[in-house]
Design an enzyme around this catalytic site. Sequence first.
Site: not given
Ligand code: NAD
Length: 253
Positions: A134, A147
């Site tokens: 991120s 985080y």
């Molecule tokens: P999200 O919360 O929408 O989806 C995450 C998925 O992971 C979900 O299906 C959830 O059920 C699953 N999950 C959560 N904890 C888990 C665990 N302990 N074991 C197995 N599965 C688990 O997240 P997102 O926004 O799609 O983010 C995905 C990745 O991208 C993450 O690493 C997040 O930190 C990173 N990220 C997202 C953003 C954003 O703006 N959405 C920005 C920067 C980084």
Amino acid sequence: MNYKSKFAVVTGGVSGIGRCIAEVFLHVGADVAVIDVDKAEGEEFQGLYPDLRFFHGDIGDKSALEGFVKALRQPVDFLVNNACVGRKGLLSECSWEDFEYVQRVGVTAPYYLASLLLKGNMLAPNAAIVNIASTRAFQSQEDTESYTAAKGGIVALTHAMAVSLAGKARVNSVSPGWIDVGMYHKEIKPGEHSAQDHAQHPAKRMGKAEDIAGIVLYLCGDQAEFITGENITVDGGMSKLMVYHGDFGWRLG
Ligand code: NAD
């Protein structure tokens, strides 16, 4: 690059960015396995695609990871360490247990999955690992320590693993900025963001899950065979925008 005989593993692949990554791999013909805590959504997803295997489990749990890798039963071409969680930080008195859990999901699990694949001789030739980090690895809002530490950790883990796995797997990370995941989420509606949310990005829009899936696919492909140990920021230029008091009508305090 022909992905038809390839096998991709995506953690947290049931919703959000992980779901989009899993679907992109399926659409280019790869077999895909996902592990996720969301059982209901995972089973529904599996019902849509014959080439998808869903495993229900928490990647913060060592035995779940061991069971998952055992159940894969074939060499892995691409591992995408996508799942992460946040439990806030100092100002919310994030506990020892919560802080430690976030590191387990965000850093220890990606390390341990790679370790299990290496030990089990389950990394296919020319394998690629992509860790989803991120922009918060490099800049912060207040009260985000759990985080942010995990994201800093996974960026450093990326170059360490790239060196240890040299000749076996390329390892890179992608640092998304603000991504609208509404298209791939049952709890978040797409398009809920304001015009300002979009306009503050130098690219003049927020990110889409496809922006991240596209770079993941690129990093897994032959065209990226000279890229390893690298972090690629995909944030529409947001982290490059310098803002001073008075800019764009913004005022401190
Ligand atoms: P999200 O919360 O929408 O989806 C995450 C998925 O992971 C979900 O299906 C959830 O059920 C699953 N999950 C959560 N904890 C888990 C665990 N302990 N074991 C197995 N599965 C688990 O997240 P997102 O926004 O799609 O983010 C995905 C990745 O991208 C993450 O690493 C997040 O930190 C990173 N990220 C997202 C953003 C954003 O703006 N959405 C920005 C920067 C980084």
